[in-house]
Design an enzyme around this catalytic site. Structure first.
Site, PDB file in Angstrom:
ATOM      1  CB  ILE A  73      -0.915   0.017   1.250  1.00  0.00           C
ATOM      2  CG1 ILE A  73      -1.696  -1.301   1.351  1.00  0.00           C
ATOM      3  CG2 ILE A  73      -1.884   1.206   1.203  1.00  0.00           C
ATOM      4  CD1 ILE A  73      -2.366  -1.529   2.704  1.00  0.00           C
TER       5      ILE A  73
ATOM      6  N   GLY B  73       1.504   5.437   0.503  1.00  0.00           N
ATOM      7  CA  GLY B  73       0.957   6.591   1.233  1.00  0.00           C
ATOM      8  C   GLY B  73       0.226   6.204   2.504  1.00  0.00           C
TER       9      GLY B  73
ATOM     10  CB  SER C 131       2.306   8.884   6.527  1.00  0.00           C
ATOM     11  OG  SER C 131       1.588   9.833   5.768  1.00  0.00           O
TER      12      SER C 131
ATOM     13  N   GLY D 133      -4.524   9.149   6.997  1.00  0.00           N
ATOM     14  CA  GLY D 133      -5.718   9.128   6.138  1.00  0.00           C
ATOM     15  C   GLY D 133      -6.133   7.733   5.673  1.00  0.00           C
ATOM     16  CB  ILE D 134      -7.695   6.727   2.444  1.00  0.00           C
ATOM     17  CG1 ILE D 134      -8.920   7.650   2.556  1.00  0.00           C
ATOM     18  CG2 ILE D 134      -8.044   5.441   1.708  1.00  0.00           C
ATOM     19  CD1 ILE D 134      -9.404   8.242   1.235  1.00  0.00           C
ATOM     20  N   GLY D 135      -4.824   5.712   3.484  1.00  0.00           N
ATOM     21  CA  GLY D 135      -3.739   4.723   3.383  1.00  0.00           C
ATOM     22  C   GLY D 135      -3.460   4.041   4.709  1.00  0.00           C
TER      23      GLY D 135
ATOM     24  CB  SER E 262     -11.096  11.325  -6.668  1.00  0.00           C
ATOM     25  OG  SER E 262     -11.943  12.372  -6.244  1.00  0.00           O
TER      26      SER E 262
ATOM     27  CE1 TYR F 174      -6.800  14.655  -5.654  1.00  0.00           C
ATOM     28  CE2 TYR F 174      -9.129  14.929  -6.169  1.00  0.00           C
ATOM     29  CZ  TYR F 174      -8.121  14.245  -5.530  1.00  0.00           C
ATOM     30  OH  TYR F 174      -8.437  13.136  -4.770  1.00  0.00           O
TER      31      TYR F 174
HETATM   32  N1  LIG Z   1     -10.088  12.749   1.425  1.00  0.00           N
HETATM   33  C1  LIG Z   1     -10.882  12.803   0.386  1.00  0.00           C
HETATM   34  O1  LIG Z   1     -11.944  13.474   0.420  1.00  0.00           O
HETATM   35  C2  LIG Z   1     -10.534  12.042  -0.881  1.00  0.00           C
HETATM   36  C3  LIG Z   1     -11.543  11.947  -1.855  1.00  0.00           C
HETATM   37  C4  LIG Z   1     -11.282  11.255  -3.024  1.00  0.00           C
HETATM   38  C5  LIG Z   1     -10.052  10.661  -3.216  1.00  0.00           C
HETATM   39  N2  LIG Z   1      -9.068  10.764  -2.262  1.00  0.00           N
HETATM   40  C6  LIG Z   1      -7.788  10.118  -2.540  1.00  0.00           C
HETATM   41  O2  LIG Z   1      -7.464   9.247  -1.465  1.00  0.00           O
HETATM   42  C7  LIG Z   1      -6.049   9.086  -1.415  1.00  0.00           C
HETATM   43  C8  LIG Z   1      -5.588   9.288   0.018  1.00  0.00           C
HETATM   44  O3  LIG Z   1      -5.857  10.623   0.386  1.00  0.00           O
HETATM   45  P1  LIG Z   1      -6.265  11.061   1.874  1.00  0.00           P
HETATM   46  O4  LIG Z   1      -7.565  11.717   1.787  1.00  0.00           O
HETATM   47  O5  LIG Z   1      -6.046   9.936   2.797  1.00  0.00           O
HETATM   48  O6  LIG Z   1      -5.212  12.233   2.088  1.00  0.00           O
HETATM   49  P2  LIG Z   1      -4.052  12.469   3.160  1.00  0.00           P
HETATM   50  O7  LIG Z   1      -4.558  12.211   4.531  1.00  0.00           O
HETATM   51  O8  LIG Z   1      -3.486  13.780   2.804  1.00  0.00           O
HETATM   52  O9  LIG Z   1      -2.998  11.311   2.837  1.00  0.00           O
HETATM   53  C9  LIG Z   1      -2.256  11.293   1.642  1.00  0.00           C
HETATM   54  C10 LIG Z   1      -1.174  10.244   1.760  1.00  0.00           C
HETATM   55  O10 LIG Z   1      -0.421  10.216   0.531  1.00  0.00           O
HETATM   56  C11 LIG Z   1       0.946  10.326   0.877  1.00  0.00           C
HETATM   57  N3  LIG Z   1       1.762  10.872  -0.193  1.00  0.00           N
HETATM   58  C12 LIG Z   1       1.659  12.072  -0.808  1.00  0.00           C
HETATM   59  N4  LIG Z   1       2.642  12.213  -1.730  1.00  0.00           N
HETATM   60  C13 LIG Z   1       3.367  11.051  -1.692  1.00  0.00           C
HETATM   61  C14 LIG Z   1       4.489  10.583  -2.404  1.00  0.00           C
HETATM   62  N5  LIG Z   1       5.110  11.317  -3.346  1.00  0.00           N
HETATM   63  N6  LIG Z   1       4.975   9.343  -2.110  1.00  0.00           N
HETATM   64  C15 LIG Z   1       4.382   8.582  -1.161  1.00  0.00           C
HETATM   65  N7  LIG Z   1       3.319   8.982  -0.440  1.00  0.00           N
HETATM   66  C16 LIG Z   1       2.819  10.202  -0.712  1.00  0.00           C
HETATM   67  C17 LIG Z   1       0.978  11.192   2.118  1.00  0.00           C
HETATM   68  O11 LIG Z   1       2.230  11.058   2.755  1.00  0.00           O
HETATM   69  P3  LIG Z   1       2.969  12.247   3.574  1.00  0.00           P
HETATM   70  O12 LIG Z   1       2.507  12.095   5.002  1.00  0.00           O
HETATM   71  O13 LIG Z   1       4.417  11.950   3.389  1.00  0.00           O
HETATM   72  O14 LIG Z   1       2.530  13.548   2.971  1.00  0.00           O
HETATM   73  C18 LIG Z   1      -0.186  10.551   2.882  1.00  0.00           C
HETATM   74  O15 LIG Z   1       0.223   9.350   3.480  1.00  0.00           O
HETATM   75  C19 LIG Z   1      -5.469  10.083  -2.407  1.00  0.00           C
HETATM   76  O16 LIG Z   1      -5.128   9.427  -3.611  1.00  0.00           O
HETATM   77  C20 LIG Z   1      -6.619  11.054  -2.621  1.00  0.00           C
HETATM   78  O17 LIG Z   1      -6.529  11.692  -3.873  1.00  0.00           O
HETATM   79  C21 LIG Z   1      -9.310  11.435  -1.097  1.00  0.00           C
END
Ligand SMILES: NC(=O)c1ccc[n+]([C@@H]2O[C@H](COP(=O)([O-])OP(=O)(O)OC[C@H]3O[C@@H](n4cnc5c(N)ncnc54)[C@H](OP(=O)(O)O)[C@@H]3O)[C@@H](O)[C@H]2O)c1
Length: 287
Positions: free
Chosen positions: A6, A8, A10, A12-14, A137, A150
């Site tokens: 998996i 990302g 650190s 959120g969703i990951g 998304s 985005y």
């Molecule tokens: N939240 C929403 O409403 C939403 C809706 C639709 C889709 N999504 C998608 O869901 C996924 C997860 O997003 P999230 O909402 O959980 O956001 P988030 O909490 O900001 O988490 C994003 C994760 O991606 C990691 N990341 C960013 N750039 C990276 C890189 N170059 N290499 C490795 N890891 C990297 C971040 O690591 P760091 O801690 O190092 O920054 C963090 O672990 C994304 O693809 C996002 O587009 C989210």
């Protein structure tokens, strides 16, 4: 024991996805840019006795992906599931967002996923088994201002996923896209509090996120959907997730292109009147 990589993880969703897979009995390779910061995560792994190995991987970096996934494959053998979750979000008017941000979002959300896919695919194809899940998304299906930069990256991810599905089905390798709506993570909360622009659409958009986050959809919901896709053997390509996901897709589908453009180009008053239909609670609370 089935295995999963998996990206990302650190936060959120990951992070929730890593925990969900491990609790379901998978061997999890949780990758992130800065493992040194994963103090709480390590504690949880220890407390619950979970089979999670954390490794450093920046999906923007060719060498990082090659060496991290190479080492995992060497240690583990074939991987059953890859979840491309790592993502960043830049939004704003096309005029105002710097070109560097357009490139950065594409580098992570699109090229990052392609890099990881290329790293696991030979082994999945040869083994005639595997599953790739890309976290896209609703913005991968619906383009609206001020999410242009985005949305472009997620549209690209959707296109490559749809094409790849056709190539790998004969090798019994599955691919699926998870399409969350607004989910309660740092990414969504940052959108809710941002937005100052010469374009009114940018200023008003945070209101939708703010309103949705008053009744937040947890990241666990997406994590559980990803786990379900991996385990179910489904060949369904697209999986909208969250209470606003299907309403948003329906809302777009009911308008033709010109109506969609005109509605977003409308004055704040007209726009808020229309946005009440698919969204509850009323986004004007965020005005
Ligand atoms: N939240 C929403 O409403 C939403 C809706 C639709 C889709 N999504 C998608 O869901 C996924 C997860 O997003 P999230 O909402 O959980 O956001 P988030 O909490 O900001 O988490 C994003 C994760 O991606 C990691 N990341 C960013 N750039 C990276 C890189 N170059 N290499 C490795 N890891 C990297 C971040 O690591 P760091 O801690 O190092 O920054 C963090 O672990 C994304 O693809 C996002 O587009 C989210």
């Amino acid at each position: 024991m089935k295995s999963v990589i998996i990206t990302g993880t650190s936060k959120g969703i990951g992070l929730q996805t890593a925990l969900a897979f491990a609790r379901a009995g998978y061997k999890v390779f949780a990758t992130m840019r800065n493992p040194v910061n994963a103090v709480d995560f390590r504690q949880k792994i220890q407390d619950e006795g979970l089979a999670i190995t954390i490794s450093a991987m920046d999906v923007d970096d060719d060498e990082s992906v090659k060496s991290c996934i190479g080492a995992i494959l060497l240690q583990n053998g074939p991987i059953d599931v890859l979840v491309n979750n790592a993502g960043i979000e830049y939004h704003g008017s096309i005029e105002e967002v710097p070109l560097a941000d357009f490139k950065a979002v594409m580098e992570t959300n699109y090229f990052g996923a392609v890099r990881c896919i290329k790293a696991v695919l030979p082994q999945m194809r040869e083994g005639r088994s595997g599953c790739i899940i890309n976290v896209s998304s609703i913005s991968g299906r619906v383009a609206n201002t001020p999410m242009g930069p985005y949305a472009a990256s997620k549209f690209a991810l959707e296109a490559i996923s749809e094409a790849l599905a056709q190539e790998i089905k004969p090798f019994n390798v599955r691919i699926a896209m998870v399409e969350p709506g607004i989910i309660d993570t740092k990414m969504a909360r940052d959108i809710a509090t941002s937005g100052k622009s010469i374009y009114p659409q940018v200023n008003r958009f945070g209101g939708i996120f703010e309103a949705m986050l008053k009744n937040p959809t947890p990241a666990k919901l997406v994590a559980n959907k990803i786990l379900e896709i991996a385990g179910s053997g489904t060949w369904q390509l697209r999986h909208p997730v969250g209470p606003d996901a299907l309403p948003t897709l329906g809302w777009r589908a009911r308008m033709n292109d010109e109506e969609w453009v005109s509605w977003h180009a409308a004055s704040n008053k007209e726009w808020y009147k229309a946005v009440r239909l698919p969204y509850k609670p009323d986004p004007t609370q965020g005005e």
